[in-house]
Structures are given as C-alpha cells and as structure tokens.
Design an enzyme around this catalytic site. Structure first.
Site, PDB file in Angstrom:
ATOM      1  N   GLU A  72      39.325  37.785  42.655  1.00  0.00           N
ATOM      2  CA  GLU A  72      39.246  36.324  42.703  1.00  0.00           C
ATOM      3  C   GLU A  72      39.479  35.706  41.326  1.00  0.00           C
ATOM      4  OE1 GLU A  72      36.314  35.462  46.458  1.00  0.00           O
ATOM      5  OE2 GLU A  72      35.444  36.413  44.692  1.00  0.00           O
ATOM      6  N   GLU A 110      34.865  42.280  50.649  1.00  0.00           N
ATOM      7  CA  GLU A 110      33.528  41.716  50.888  1.00  0.00           C
ATOM      8  C   GLU A 110      33.036  41.930  52.318  1.00  0.00           C
ATOM      9  OE1 GLU A 110      34.718  39.407  47.205  1.00  0.00           O
ATOM     10  OE2 GLU A 110      35.684  40.423  48.874  1.00  0.00           O
TER      11      GLU A 110
END
Length: 254
Positions: A108, A128
C-alpha cells in the site's frame, strides 16, 4: 530519525530506507512517524526535488508488524494514513524502489508512490483477507485505479501475490531491474526527474493525482488555479531563456 528508518540526500534526491530487515521491514509506529517526518522534510526543503522510498536487506516491506498490532499499535497516522503518506502523499514526486516482497501495508505504501522501480524477482501482494483483515491502507480503495479492476479484485480477494514482470505488464511497475538493482534504477529515474523545474513537477503531480476525483469542468478550473503561478514564475522564464540560449536551466523554485 530512528535507526528503523534511514534518511539521506543524494544530489537533490531524498532516499528513505525502512531499516528493519530482521523483521522484513514490518511497519511499526516508530517507522510510520519517521517516514512521515521524512516526507515532510522532502516537501519543505528547497534542495530536495524527488523522494525514493525503499527497504533494507533485500525486502521492501512485509506490511504492518502484527506483533505490534496485537499490542494495540498502528502504523497509520490520523488524517494522513499509513506511514503518513497513503492519504496525504507528498507534493513532490515519490518513487518506490522494490527488492523482494512488498506485501500488505508495504504494498500500500507503493500505491502512494508516483512511480515504482522493481527488481525482476520482486513480488507484490495484498494478503489481508488471509488473516481476516482488510487492505485498509489504500489497497482496497486505490488498487483498481492503478491496475484493471478484475486484476485488482483477484489480488484483493485471493490474497495471492503478483510477480514483478506481470506487475510491469499491467503498469503497476514502471521499470524493471536485475535483482539488487532497484535502488540504482530508482535513483537514475529520480535524477532525470530532479533535473526538471521543481514548481512544474509539484503542479503536474497535483493535477495528475487530483484529476481522478474532479469532474471534467472542475478539472479545467482546478488545473488553472494550480498552474497559474507556475507559468508566472521566475523558473518558467528561466526555462524558456535557457532553451533559447542552449544551456542547462538553473532552477530557483520561485
């Protein structure tokens, strides 16, 4: 800065290195605060033109430190996002230099970068969901702006990684280098960018980044506000004069 984040200057380029190789450069609160401070310095300094973000020890970053997470710690800074850059990227260009893995929050961080240079054996992923978490640092929200939506969905919903050659094919990576060469490749790209007018660089980034959120009519109006001071600047006159005189321009940032 802390030992967990190293910051240096190289001819107008700021190099920020996440330095926790023993933990695969996992992100802690201390790392987040140090990275945020570094990009604040990048934007505030008249000497710095471009930033490069990388990781030490052959890994970019494995993402949030889960042990720190269990202690109640977060690498997100309120109002600014992960490491202070995912919600509020720096005004100046930022390049990610990737060796090895860029996973979860580490991946990210790359979405906050404007350009990415990666080693050919680098790998990218947002795993995730495998831990019943959500890629909330920008992965779920922004990945589909960087790659085709169906590929973004595949990465996000399977949690499976993407190799650097494929990432380059879909435009996520700008340049590939041999293993071990990502930082040198990023510095070469940064030098090319840093040779350009600093006011023009910041304004161009502001328009290119902001345009995705503006309507067509709003975009032209917002662009005019941003670029007006650039065209009226000393640097703009210097650029034209240097071209006419067949010499390198001397930028003053005003």
């Amino acid at each position: 800065m802390t030992d967990d984040v190293l910051v240096e200057r190289r001819d107008g380029v700021q190099v920020v290195t996440i330095n926790r190789p023993q933990a695969r450069n996992a992100l802690t609160r201390a790392v987040a605060e140090a990275v945020a401070a570094a990009v604040d310095e990048l934007d505030a300094s008249d000497e710095l033109r471009v930033g490069v973000l990388t990781g030490a020890g052959g890994t970019f970053s494995a993402g949030m430190d889960l042990k720190a997470f269990l202690r109640g710690e977060t690498p997100a800074i309120e109002g600014r996002g992960l490491c202070g850059i995912t919600q509020t990227p720096p005004r100046k260009p930022l390049i990610g230099a990737v060796e090895g893995w860029a996973l979860a929050g580490g991946f990210e961080l790359l979405l906050a970068c404007d350009l990415v240079v990666a080693a050919e054996d680098a790998r990218f992923g947002v795993p995730e969901v495998k831990r019943s978490l959500v890629a909330a640092g920008g992965g779920a929200l922004l990945l589909s702006r960087r790659v085709p939506v169906n590929l973004a969905m595949e990465m996000l919903l399977t949690g499976e990684p993407l190799g650097a050659p494929r990432a380059a094919e879909v435009g996520l990576v700008n340049r590939l280098t041999p293993a071990g060469g990502a930082l040198d490749g990023a510095l070469e790209l940064a030098a090319t960018i840093a040779a350009n007018g600093p006011l023009a660089l910041a304004a161009t980034k502001a328009v290119a980044r902001g345009g995705a959120d503006w309507t067509f009519e709003e975009g032209w109006a917002r662009q005019a506000e941003i670029i007006g001071p650039v065209f009226a600047s000393e640097d703009a006159r210097e650029g034209a004069t240097a071209f006419a005189e067949k010499r390198a321009p001397v930028w003053r940032g005003r």
